[in-house]
Every structure is written in structure tokens, then in C-alpha cells.
Scaffold this motif. Structure first.
Motif, PDB file in Angstrom:
ATOM      1  N   ASP A  57       1.019  -1.199   0.015  1.00 48.26           N
ATOM      2  CA  ASP A  57      -0.044   0.092   0.121  1.00 48.26           C
ATOM      3  C   ASP A  57       0.922   1.242   0.108  1.00 48.26           C
ATOM      4  O   ASP A  57       0.423   2.393   0.143  1.00 48.26           O
ATOM      5  CB  ASP A  57      -1.176   0.082   0.996  1.00 48.26           C
ATOM      6  CG  ASP A  57      -0.277  -0.142   2.586  1.00 48.26           C
ATOM      7  OD1 ASP A  57       0.815  -0.118   2.448  1.00 48.26           O
ATOM      8  OD2 ASP A  57      -1.076  -0.442   3.367  1.00 48.26           O
ATOM      9  N   GLU A  58       2.245   0.979  -0.267  1.00 48.12           N
ATOM     10  CA  GLU A  58       2.752   2.302  -0.497  1.00 48.12           C
ATOM     11  C   GLU A  58       3.325   2.717  -1.699  1.00 48.12           C
ATOM     12  O   GLU A  58       3.988   2.680  -2.762  1.00 48.12           O
ATOM     13  CB  GLU A  58       4.659   1.665   0.083  1.00 48.12           C
ATOM     14  CG  GLU A  58       4.635   1.203   1.377  1.00 48.12           C
ATOM     15  CD  GLU A  58       4.473   2.355   2.388  1.00 48.12           C
ATOM     16  OE1 GLU A  58       4.631   3.553   2.297  1.00 48.12           O
ATOM     17  OE2 GLU A  58       4.080   2.054   3.493  1.00 48.12           O
ATOM     18  N   ILE A  62      -2.793   5.426  -2.638  1.00 51.66           N
ATOM     19  CA  ILE A  62      -3.260   5.123  -1.231  1.00 51.66           C
ATOM     20  C   ILE A  62      -2.819   6.331  -0.263  1.00 51.66           C
ATOM     21  O   ILE A  62      -1.755   6.408  -0.185  1.00 51.66           O
ATOM     22  CB  ILE A  62      -3.138   3.819  -0.750  1.00 51.66           C
ATOM     23  CG1 ILE A  62      -3.610   2.715  -1.932  1.00 51.66           C
ATOM     24  CG2 ILE A  62      -3.561   3.408   0.301  1.00 51.66           C
ATOM     25  CD1 ILE A  62      -3.279   1.341  -1.651  1.00 51.66           C
ATOM     26  N   THR A  63      -3.792   6.738   0.363  1.00 51.66           N
ATOM     27  CA  THR A  63      -3.555   7.672   1.650  1.00 51.66           C
ATOM     28  C   THR A  63      -3.837   6.719   2.848  1.00 51.66           C
ATOM     29  O   THR A  63      -4.610   6.095   2.858  1.00 51.66           O
ATOM     30  CB  THR A  63      -4.577   8.678   1.375  1.00 51.66           C
ATOM     31  OG1 THR A  63      -4.520   9.425   0.224  1.00 51.66           O
ATOM     32  CG2 THR A  63      -4.192   9.758   2.543  1.00 51.66           C
ATOM     33  N   LYS A  64      -2.806   7.265   3.965  1.00 49.43           N
ATOM     34  CA  LYS A  64      -2.747   6.630   4.952  1.00 49.43           C
ATOM     35  C   LYS A  64      -3.269   7.535   6.274  1.00 49.43           C
ATOM     36  O   LYS A  64      -3.186   8.712   6.178  1.00 49.43           O
ATOM     37  CB  LYS A  64      -1.534   6.305   5.512  1.00 49.43           C
ATOM     38  CG  LYS A  64      -0.959   4.903   4.560  1.00 49.43           C
ATOM     39  CD  LYS A  64       0.311   4.308   5.033  1.00 49.43           C
ATOM     40  CE  LYS A  64       0.739   3.131   4.058  1.00 49.43           C
ATOM     41  NZ  LYS A  64       1.825   2.491   4.464  1.00 49.43           N
ATOM     42  N   THR A  72      -3.422   1.674  11.584  1.00 48.86           N
ATOM     43  CA  THR A  72      -3.659   2.493  10.300  1.00 48.86           C
ATOM     44  C   THR A  72      -4.807   2.242   9.312  1.00 48.86           C
ATOM     45  O   THR A  72      -4.768   1.127   9.130  1.00 48.86           O
ATOM     46  CB  THR A  72      -2.206   2.535   9.813  1.00 48.86           C
ATOM     47  OG1 THR A  72      -1.038   2.931  10.510  1.00 48.86           O
ATOM     48  CG2 THR A  72      -2.017   3.458   8.477  1.00 48.86           C
ATOM     49  N   ARG A  73      -5.236   3.279   9.261  1.00 46.28           N
ATOM     50  CA  ARG A  73      -6.326   3.064   7.828  1.00 46.28           C
ATOM     51  C   ARG A  73      -5.916   3.577   6.602  1.00 46.28           C
ATOM     52  O   ARG A  73      -5.127   4.295   6.710  1.00 46.28           O
ATOM     53  CB  ARG A  73      -7.908   3.615   8.352  1.00 46.28           C
ATOM     54  CG  ARG A  73      -8.280   3.229   9.539  1.00 46.28           C
ATOM     55  CD  ARG A  73      -9.445   4.039   9.886  1.00 46.28           C
ATOM     56  NE  ARG A  73     -10.046   3.905  11.409  1.00 46.28           N
ATOM     57  CZ  ARG A  73     -11.166   3.236  11.523  1.00 46.28           C
ATOM     58  NH1 ARG A  73     -12.121   2.799  10.401  1.00 46.28           N
ATOM     59  NH2 ARG A  73     -11.514   2.696  12.859  1.00 46.28           N
ATOM     60  N   THR A  74      -6.174   3.066   5.450  1.00 42.02           N
ATOM     61  CA  THR A  74      -5.988   3.723   4.287  1.00 42.02           C
ATOM     62  C   THR A  74      -7.231   3.773   3.585  1.00 42.02           C
ATOM     63  O   THR A  74      -8.313   3.325   3.671  1.00 42.02           O
ATOM     64  CB  THR A  74      -5.226   2.615   3.418  1.00 42.02           C
ATOM     65  OG1 THR A  74      -5.945   1.476   3.012  1.00 42.02           O
ATOM     66  CG2 THR A  74      -3.837   2.007   4.152  1.00 42.02           C
TER      67      THR A  74
END
Ligand SMILES: [Zn+2]
Length: 153
Positions: A57-58, A62-64, A72-74
Motif C-alpha cells: 500500500d506504499e 493510497i492515502t494513510k 493505520t487506515r487507508t
């Protein structure tokens, strides 16, 4: 599949609950679809409208969001749809928001709900779909409680 009725999930998802499916990170592949095409076909091969982002998810897509020490939510960086919740205690397990799953692309069938959590925070106007064998929790499950406690240490 877990439906979470906590206040945070409800406000972030704009819904009475958030549906999460636990997936091993190695089994999860991200595909990005352009929002402008609403008539997208859903075959994985030979479909130029889908872009494979891989397992991580890097990616700028995608925003964290970190609202607690525990997880942590994305979110999708372009449409802001909630995508995942990952607890620090189990980084290789991804709580995938089930509404983001394209069932035609999923390699495995999406499971039905197995447990409802944080029912104490459920809105009064929403009645849960109670079925035999589905577990009900006023708060977190025992394993969730442990992950939350671990994060406080
Ligand atoms: Zn929640």
C-alpha cells in the motif's frame, strides 16, 4: 467478515457499520481503476483500464490515516473510499474493506459476515441482520482487545 459499528468506522464509512475481511497481505493485490470510466469491464487480463499496483500500500494511489496508536487506515487517494485497516500487532494481516472488493476479480469467494463488533455504538435506527452462528460483541473481540492493549504499552 466482521461488521464494525464503532463510531469512528461509522463516520469514516458514512454507513451504519464498516465491513472488514481479514486477508493476508501476500494474498492481496491492488488494482487501480480510473473513476471516469463507469462502464469498465472486469476481466483482469487484457483490460487496459485496470492498473496492477501489486501487494504494497506504499503507493501515491493510497492515502494513510492514523487515528490511534494501534492501527493505520487507508483510503483511495482520488475518491477517498476507505480501503483497509491494519493493526500494528499484525502487520501482515489486512482488514480489507469488503465494499472495495470486485467479486468478479476476487480469487476466492468473499465470506459472509461472521461477527458483529462494537454493537454498543450501533445507531438505534439500524437493525443488524442476525443469523444463527454469527457472533455478537458489545465491544471488540478478545484478540482485538489484546492488539489495542499492546499498542498502549
Ligand atoms: Zn470500527
Amino acid at each position: 467478515m466482521t461488521y464494525c459499528y464503532c463510531t469512528t468506522c461509522r463516520s469514516l464509512h458514512g454507513a451504519p457499520f464498516a465491513p472488514f475481511v481479514d486477508v493476508r497481505r501476500e494474498d492481496l493485490e491492488w488494482f487501480e481503476r480510473s473513476l471516469s470510466s463507469s462502464t469498465t469491464t472486469t476481466t483482469r487480463e487484457g483490460d487496459g483500464e485496470w492498473k496492477n499496483l501489486g501487494h504494497s500500500d506504499e503507493t501515491p494511489a493510497i492515502t494513510k490515516l492514523r487515528l490511534s496508536k494501534a492501527a493505520t487506515r487507508t483510503f483511495c487517494a482520488s475518491c477517498h473510499s476507505p480501503l483497509t485497516m491494519v493493526y500494528n500487532a499484525v502487520p501482515d494481516e489486512v482488514g480489507l474493506v469488503a465494499t472495495t472488493i470486485d467479486e468478479k476479480l476476487s480469487a476466492a469467494p468473499v465470506p459472509k459476515v461472521e461477527q458483529h463488533i462494537y454493537l454498543a455504538q450501533k445507531p438505534g435506527w439500524y437493525d443488524i441482520p442476525v443469523k444463527e452462528g454469527v457472533k455478537l460483541y458489545d465491544g471488540p473481540t478478545d484478540y482485538l482487545k489484546k492488539w489495542l492493549e499492546d499498542a498502549q504499552e
